[in-house]
Write an enzyme that holds these catalytic residues in place. Sequence first.
Site, PDB file in Angstrom:
ATOM      1  CG  HIS A 102      -0.181  -0.231   2.504  1.00 23.74           C
ATOM      2  ND1 HIS A 102       0.154  -1.493   2.926  1.00 23.74           N
ATOM      3  CD2 HIS A 102       0.315   0.615   3.440  1.00 23.74           C
ATOM      4  CE1 HIS A 102       0.806  -1.423   4.066  1.00 23.74           C
ATOM      5  NE2 HIS A 102       0.935  -0.150   4.400  1.00 23.74           N
ATOM      6  CG  HIS A 104       1.389   4.990   4.495  1.00 19.71           C
ATOM      7  ND1 HIS A 104       0.626   4.758   5.611  1.00 19.71           N
ATOM      8  CD2 HIS A 104       2.192   3.909   4.383  1.00 19.71           C
ATOM      9  CE1 HIS A 104       0.958   3.596   6.148  1.00 19.71           C
ATOM     10  NE2 HIS A 104       1.912   3.053   5.415  1.00 19.71           N
TER      11      HIS A 104
HETATM   12  P1  AMP Z   1       2.382  -0.149   7.174  1.00 23.59           P
HETATM   13  O1  AMP Z   1       2.997  -0.138   8.544  1.00 23.59           O
HETATM   14  O2  AMP Z   1       3.120   0.661   6.156  1.00 23.59           O
HETATM   15  O3  AMP Z   1       2.172  -1.591   6.761  1.00 23.59           O
HETATM   16  O4  AMP Z   1       0.994   0.556   7.317  1.00 23.59           O
HETATM   17  C1  AMP Z   1      -0.189  -0.089   7.624  1.00 23.59           C
HETATM   18  C2  AMP Z   1      -1.210   0.988   7.877  1.00 23.59           C
HETATM   19  O5  AMP Z   1      -2.472   0.393   7.887  1.00 23.59           O
HETATM   20  C3  AMP Z   1      -1.034   1.714   9.212  1.00 23.59           C
HETATM   21  O6  AMP Z   1      -0.907   3.093   8.976  1.00 23.59           O
HETATM   22  C4  AMP Z   1      -2.301   1.363   9.978  1.00 23.59           C
HETATM   23  O7  AMP Z   1      -2.753   2.443  10.749  1.00 23.59           O
HETATM   24  C5  AMP Z   1      -3.270   1.025   8.882  1.00 23.59           C
HETATM   25  N1  AMP Z   1      -4.315   0.082   9.183  1.00 23.59           N
HETATM   26  C6  AMP Z   1      -4.241  -1.054   9.899  1.00 23.59           C
HETATM   27  N2  AMP Z   1      -5.437  -1.691   9.909  1.00 23.59           N
HETATM   28  C7  AMP Z   1      -6.276  -0.936   9.158  1.00 23.59           C
HETATM   29  C8  AMP Z   1      -7.654  -1.046   8.771  1.00 23.59           C
HETATM   30  N3  AMP Z   1      -8.416  -2.060   9.178  1.00 23.59           N
HETATM   31  N4  AMP Z   1      -8.181  -0.071   7.988  1.00 23.59           N
HETATM   32  C9  AMP Z   1      -7.438   0.971   7.586  1.00 23.59           C
HETATM   33  N5  AMP Z   1      -6.142   1.137   7.914  1.00 23.59           N
HETATM   34  C10 AMP Z   1      -5.569   0.208   8.690  1.00 23.59           C
END
Ligand code: AMP
Length: 139
Positions: A102, A104
């Site tokens: 993903h 950000h």
């Molecule tokens: P990363 O650490 O780059 O893998 O980022 C994962 C992101 O997903 C973090 O910013 C979390 O806050 C976000 N996240 C985790 N669970 C969910 C969810 N169910 N819906 C939306 N965002 C999420």
Amino acid sequence: MAYDQNNIFAKILRKEAPCFPVYEDDMTLAFMDVMPQAEGHTLVIPKFPAENLFDLDPEYAGAMAKTTKKIAAAVKEAFAAPGILIAQLNGAAAGQTVFHIHTHIIPRSQGIDLKLHARELADFEELKRHAERIRKALG
Ligand code: AMP
């Protein structure tokens, strides 16, 4: 490590888990981060089972970049953000916590520090309103 079909973003793609969507097309989905590092923090995911950039089909990498650019412009407008941070973490060592690739999209303003990564759950009504603001900016 093999792709885990039960990671939370895979569940969101299969509509087995909820999200606050802002945009969707054939190859990508964008939705609000539930633990935002700043107001308007949005995520873009490809509809392709890849943990990280190294596993991602190049066509989906292109689609993810295209959607990221489109959503970043809408987030910038919706939150009147002077700056936009784009981040994409590959591997736990880089800080990745959800193992479906993903990007950000995080609004930035000088003098306002980012909140900690994936730490504090936001108010869901507020996230809903933020998603609406971004959808409106998308037109
Ligand atoms: P990363 O650490 O780059 O893998 O980022 C994962 C992101 O997903 C973090 O910013 C979390 O806050 C976000 N996240 C985790 N669970 C969910 C969810 N169910 N819906 C939306 N965002 C999420």
